[in-house]
Design a protein around this motif. Structure first.
Motif, PDB file in Angstrom:
ATOM      1  N   ALA A 367       0.832  -1.209   0.000  1.00 55.21           N
ATOM      2  CA  ALA A 367       0.000   0.000   0.000  1.00 55.21           C
ATOM      3  C   ALA A 367       0.863   1.255   0.000  1.00 55.21           C
ATOM      4  CB  ALA A 367      -0.930  -0.016   1.215  1.00 55.21           C
ATOM      5  N   TYR A 368       1.953   1.233   0.778  1.00 54.90           N
ATOM      6  CA  TYR A 368       2.821   2.395   0.830  1.00 54.90           C
ATOM      7  C   TYR A 368       3.611   2.553  -0.469  1.00 54.90           C
ATOM      8  CZ  TYR A 368       1.730   2.874   5.770  1.00 54.90           C
ATOM      9  OH  TYR A 368       1.073   3.048   6.947  1.00 54.90           O
ATOM     10  N   ARG A 369       3.965   1.425  -1.102  1.00 55.06           N
ATOM     11  CA  ARG A 369       4.640   1.533  -2.391  1.00 55.06           C
ATOM     12  C   ARG A 369       3.733   2.170  -3.437  1.00 55.06           C
ATOM     13  NH1 ARG A 369       6.273  -3.820  -1.520  1.00 55.06           N
ATOM     14  NH2 ARG A 369       5.019  -4.514  -3.312  1.00 55.06           N
ATOM     15  N   ASP A 370       2.454   1.800  -3.442  1.00 50.75           N
ATOM     16  CA  ASP A 370       1.515   2.406  -4.387  1.00 50.75           C
ATOM     17  C   ASP A 370       1.371   3.905  -4.125  1.00 50.75           C
ATOM     18  OD1 ASP A 370       1.190  -0.086  -5.446  1.00 50.75           O
ATOM     19  OD2 ASP A 370      -0.677  -0.525  -4.365  1.00 50.75           O
ATOM     20  N   ARG A 371       1.306   4.283  -2.842  1.00 42.61           N
ATOM     21  CA  ARG A 371       1.198   5.715  -2.542  1.00 42.61           C
ATOM     22  C   ARG A 371       2.466   6.463  -2.962  1.00 42.61           C
ATOM     23  NH1 ARG A 371      -1.597   5.800   3.514  1.00 42.61           N
ATOM     24  NH2 ARG A 371      -3.531   4.731   2.921  1.00 42.61           N
ATOM     25  N   ALA A 372       3.615   5.838  -2.765  1.00 39.21           N
ATOM     26  CA  ALA A 372       4.862   6.482  -3.191  1.00 39.21           C
ATOM     27  C   ALA A 372       4.908   6.649  -4.706  1.00 39.21           C
ATOM     28  CB  ALA A 372       6.065   5.667  -2.701  1.00 39.21           C
ATOM     29  N   ALA A 373       4.403   5.635  -5.439  1.00 32.99           N
ATOM     30  CA  ALA A 373       4.368   5.748  -6.901  1.00 32.99           C
ATOM     31  C   ALA A 373       3.442   6.874  -7.338  1.00 32.99           C
ATOM     32  CB  ALA A 373       3.930   4.419  -7.512  1.00 32.99           C
ATOM     33  N   THR A 374       2.293   7.009  -6.638  1.00 37.94           N
ATOM     34  CA  THR A 374       1.366   8.102  -6.970  1.00 37.94           C
ATOM     35  C   THR A 374       2.012   9.458  -6.708  1.00 37.94           C
ATOM     36  OG1 THR A 374      -0.504   6.677  -6.424  1.00 37.94           O
ATOM     37  CG2 THR A 374      -0.909   9.051  -6.503  1.00 37.94           C
ATOM     38  N   ILE A 375       2.695   9.563  -5.577  1.00 34.45           N
ATOM     39  CA  ILE A 375       3.383  10.821  -5.256  1.00 34.45           C
ATOM     40  C   ILE A 375       4.431  11.135  -6.318  1.00 34.45           C
ATOM     41  CG2 ILE A 375       4.929  11.924  -3.599  1.00 34.45           C
ATOM     42  CD1 ILE A 375       3.447  10.442  -1.390  1.00 34.45           C
ATOM     43  N   ARG A 376       5.173  10.120  -6.742  1.00 30.16           N
ATOM     44  CA  ARG A 376       6.210  10.355  -7.740  1.00 30.16           C
ATOM     45  C   ARG A 376       5.622  10.850  -9.055  1.00 30.16           C
ATOM     46  NH1 ARG A 376       8.043   7.393 -11.702  1.00 30.16           N
ATOM     47  NH2 ARG A 376       6.940   5.532 -10.969  1.00 30.16           N
ATOM     48  N   ARG A 377       4.470  10.274  -9.473  1.00 27.82           N
ATOM     49  CA  ARG A 377       3.844  10.742 -10.722  1.00 27.82           C
ATOM     50  C   ARG A 377       3.372  12.186 -10.598  1.00 27.82           C
ATOM     51  NH1 ARG A 377       1.431   5.585 -10.479  1.00 27.82           N
ATOM     52  NH2 ARG A 377      -0.511   6.529  -9.735  1.00 27.82           N
ATOM     53  N   HIS A 378       2.750  12.508  -9.463  1.00 27.86           N
ATOM     54  CA  HIS A 378       2.288  13.888  -9.282  1.00 27.86           C
ATOM     55  C   HIS A 378       3.454  14.863  -9.216  1.00 27.86           C
ATOM     56  CE1 HIS A 378      -1.795  12.706  -9.085  1.00 27.86           C
ATOM     57  NE2 HIS A 378      -1.772  12.170  -7.852  1.00 27.86           N
ATOM     58  N   VAL A 379       4.518  14.459  -8.537  1.00 30.28           N
ATOM     59  CA  VAL A 379       5.686  15.341  -8.452  1.00 30.28           C
ATOM     60  C   VAL A 379       6.325  15.513  -9.824  1.00 30.28           C
ATOM     61  CG1 VAL A 379       7.997  15.555  -7.483  1.00 30.28           C
ATOM     62  CG2 VAL A 379       6.105  14.864  -6.030  1.00 30.28           C
ATOM     63  N   SER A 380       6.304  14.454 -10.643  1.00 30.25           N
ATOM     64  CA  SER A 380       6.837  14.578 -11.999  1.00 30.25           C
ATOM     65  C   SER A 380       6.067  15.623 -12.798  1.00 30.25           C
ATOM     66  CB  SER A 380       6.774  13.214 -12.695  1.00 30.25           C
ATOM     67  OG  SER A 380       7.252  13.309 -14.021  1.00 30.25           O
ATOM     68  N   ASP A 381       4.727  15.622 -12.648  1.00 31.05           N
ATOM     69  CA  ASP A 381       3.940  16.667 -13.312  1.00 31.05           C
ATOM     70  C   ASP A 381       4.281  18.050 -12.763  1.00 31.05           C
ATOM     71  OD1 ASP A 381       2.724  14.654 -14.753  1.00 31.05           O
ATOM     72  OD2 ASP A 381       0.974  14.527 -13.433  1.00 31.05           O
ATOM     73  N   LEU A 382       4.497  18.124 -11.440  1.00 33.02           N
ATOM     74  CA  LEU A 382       4.842  19.411 -10.842  1.00 33.02           C
ATOM     75  C   LEU A 382       6.194  19.904 -11.339  1.00 33.02           C
ATOM     76  CD1 LEU A 382       4.217  21.677  -8.877  1.00 33.02           C
ATOM     77  CD2 LEU A 382       5.173  20.276  -7.033  1.00 33.02           C
ATOM     78  N   ILE A 383       7.161  18.994 -11.486  1.00 32.59           N
ATOM     79  CA  ILE A 383       8.473  19.395 -12.005  1.00 32.59           C
ATOM     80  C   ILE A 383       8.346  19.920 -13.437  1.00 32.59           C
ATOM     81  CG2 ILE A 383      10.729  18.506 -12.711  1.00 32.59           C
ATOM     82  CD1 ILE A 383      10.674  16.673 -10.312  1.00 32.59           C
ATOM     83  N   GLY A 384       7.496  19.266 -14.252  1.00 35.06           N
ATOM     84  CA  GLY A 384       7.269  19.770 -15.603  1.00 35.06           C
ATOM     85  C   GLY A 384       6.679  21.161 -15.600  1.00 35.06           C
ATOM     86  N   ALA A 385       5.737  21.428 -14.670  1.00 38.70           N
ATOM     87  CA  ALA A 385       5.158  22.773 -14.575  1.00 38.70           C
ATOM     88  C   ALA A 385       6.202  23.794 -14.130  1.00 38.70           C
ATOM     89  CB  ALA A 385       3.978  22.758 -13.598  1.00 38.70           C
ATOM     90  N   ILE A 386       7.074  23.394 -13.204  1.00 33.81           N
ATOM     91  CA  ILE A 386       8.136  24.303 -12.753  1.00 33.81           C
ATOM     92  C   ILE A 386       9.080  24.629 -13.903  1.00 33.81           C
ATOM     93  CG2 ILE A 386      10.144  24.460 -11.239  1.00 33.81           C
ATOM     94  CD1 ILE A 386       8.586  22.923  -9.141  1.00 33.81           C
ATOM     95  N   GLU A 387       9.416  23.614 -14.701  1.00 35.72           N
ATOM     96  CA  GLU A 387      10.285  23.869 -15.857  1.00 35.72           C
ATOM     97  C   GLU A 387       9.617  24.801 -16.857  1.00 35.72           C
ATOM     98  OE1 GLU A 387      13.324  23.010 -16.122  1.00 35.72           O
ATOM     99  OE2 GLU A 387      13.422  21.758 -14.327  1.00 35.72           O
TER     100      GLU A 387
END
Length: 562
Positions: A367-387
């Motif tokens: 369950a925690y691995r799935d949540r970490a994967a979700t966080i990573r995907r959202h953060v990836s989108d956030l990094i794209g917006a920052i760029e």
């Protein structure tokens, strides 16, 4: 049959931007200098026109590039009459026929001819021609003011060319008392040197004049108004900044200078204290004031005469505005600093979530691995917006670092399509790429890939399940066009609606641009302009047009096989 259309391509290039003007100038100079274009008057005039908008460093670099090219004399003349830095670069290595040198020498400045005097490879006839300019080049100039007096009789020729200008300088320097008169009427440079030294000694020994005191800051003044409430008298200057201001809000003035406290007291003919006064302009009286006043009445008739009062600068506790910091960033620079501050913690969150997902720190529950994967995907989108924000700030602040290069469009599309494959699978659609070809852009490779990636990702995020977007690459004169079909979700919108930053219909589905489709398309359009192209919005397609690269082997623009 092969033909060279390089000159046509350069003349058709966009020179409205600083980058375009520099590129066109260097390319045109290279074509003329290496004999690939004729030294016609029209082309030389274009070189002179472009030179006015090209920095001196770029012109000097182009001049150095002509060292071993044997350019025509007309092109060398343009650089030789430029700034000393540019003229020196071309005159140190220029190789001309003797008759061309003789025609060019009178058009050079003394600095340019001094550069030629250091060369030892010039023909003897050119050396003799340079010697004939010696007296003119070594003379001291003197710009005397025009006079309306009667012209004097012509003086006899001076003994030497440098004697007359030095006599003018001698006359402007006071004669020191301790200087003996010259022993002979002949003018000597040593006498002038001695007089200069004596003048400097006398000036150093003289007491220094006290500097004028700086005007004191105005912190208070007294004023009087007339019956209408208009200030007619002020006891300090500059009076013009205050005289004419009114205490009455009668609607005549578009922006009242006083607040409601003073205006209400004026209407009631009552005294007031610490009302606000705003004085515009940049004078010593400009800024905020606190005013107090009392009404004045005629002792004989009792009629109202006006107000008398006093104004002072507000104290620190009387103003709510925080003084701005001297180092506070503004505009695009402030946005770039904010992006830098956001990027560091965002990257840290992405890295830590990946550590949890990969169980690099130890076993983790599913369950925690799935949540970490979700966080990573959202953060990836956030990094794209920052760029994207960082790119927008660089464009706005004219700080985008672009380097010319050659971009193969087919290879670029393959890489972008591979990177967007997860997004296409998530949306259930895809991109129909054109057949591979040798078409290429003359553009910055990194910026071009970023532009195409953001453009295709924006339209791909709006596709419906089973929808395929047709991608085409077509030549457009000296440009190369990349067009993509509009998805059904973006059909029927005009350019203004499509580029709206507050587009509420963009949706919040996974995979859509975090800052909205409007921001992404506007960023792509601005980046295309920076690269010397444009992004057009047709009814059914989006078309990106950038300069086509030249085929170095054939000397012509890359074309497609029929």
């Amino acid at each position: 049959m092969r033909f060279d259309d390089s000159l046509k391509t350069v003349l058709a290039a966009d020179v409205s931007t600083s980058f375009g003007a520099r590129a066109a100038f260097r390319q045109l100079v290279d074509l003329i200098g290496r004999g690939r274009a004729p030294a016609e008057a029209e082309l030389l005039d274009r070189v002179r026109t472009l030179a006015s908008s090209v920095p001196v460093a770029v012109r000097a670099a182009s001049a150095r590039g002509l060292a071993l090219a044997d350019p025509p004399a007309a092109l060398i003349a343009i650089f030789a009459q430029d700034e000393p830095e540019v003229a020196s670069a071309v005159l140190r290595a220029a190789r001309l026929e003797p008759e061309d040198w003789e025609a060019l020498l009178p058009r050079l400045s003394p600095h340019g001819r001094s550069v030629l005097r250091t060369r030892r490879d010039l023909p003897p006839i050119v050396v003799r021609a340079l010697e004939s300019f010696g007296s003119t080049d070594f003379a001291l100039s003197h710009d005397a003011p025009p006079t309306t007096a009667e012209p004097a009789a012509p003086a006899p020729p001076p003994a030497s060319v440098i004697e007359a200008p030095l006599r003018a300088i001698e006359a402007a320097i006071p004669v020191a008392e301790d200087m003996p008169p010259p022993a002979a009427p002949r003018f000597e440079i040593a006498d002038l040197v001695n007089r200069i030294e004596a003048f400097q000694r006398d000036r150093a020994a003289a007491p220094d004049l006290a500097p004028a005191p700086a005007p004191a800051a105005v912190i208070a003044f007294r004023f009087e108004t007339d019956v209408a409430g208009t200030i007619r008298w002020v006891d300090t200057g500059p009076r013009g900044a205050v005289i004419g201001l009114s205490l009455n809000h009668d609607g005549a003035a578009p922006s009242p200078s006083v607040d409601g406290v003073a205006a209400g007291a004026f209407r009631k003919r009552a005294g007031f204290a610490d009302a606000r006064l705003q004085v515009g302009g940049e004078s010593a009286l400009a800024g905020d004031w606190r005013i107090s006043g009392v009404p004045v009445f005629d002792s004989a008739t009792g009629s109202f005469l006006g107000f008398r009062g006093r104004a002072r600068r507000p104290r620190v506790e009387e103003t709510a505005a925080r003084p701005p910091r001297a180092d506070a960033p503004t505009g695009a620079e402030g946005l770039r600093r904010l992006v830098h501050e956001l990027r560091t913690p965002t990257n840290a969150i992405a890295g830590f979530s990946e550590l949890i997902e990969q169980e690099l720190l130890g076993p983790v529950a599913p369950a925690y691995r799935d949540r970490a994967a979700t966080i990573r995907r959202h953060v990836s989108d956030l990094i794209g917006a920052i760029e994207d924000l960082d790119l927008a700030a660089r464009i706005e602040g004219d700080a985008l670092d672009l380097r010319p290069g050659r971009v193969m469009v087919s290879s670029l599309l393959s890489r972008v399509a591979h990177d967007l494959a997860p997004l296409a699978g998530m949306r259930g659609g895809g991109l129909a790429l054109p057949p591979a070809s040798d078409a290429a852009w003359a553009s910055d490779p990194h910026a071009s890939e970023r532009l195409v990636s953001r453009l295709l990702a924006t339209v791909l995020a709006a596709v419906a399940p089973g929808e395929m977007l047709d991608v085409r690459v077509e030549p457009a004169g000296d440009m190369l066009a990349l067009s993509v079909a509009r998805p059904a979700a973006l059909a029927g919108r005009d350019e203004t609606t499509l580029l709206a930053l507050d587009d509420e219909d963009a949706g919040e589905d996974e995979g859509t641009p975090l800052l909205g489709a409007g921001f992404a398309l506007r960023l792509a359009r601005n980046l295309a302009v920076e690269l010397g192209g444009r992004l057009a919005f047709a009814a059914d397609r989006l078309t990106l047009t950038l300069p086509a690269a030249l085929n170095v082997g054939m000397g012509q623009a890359s074309t497609f096989a029929p």
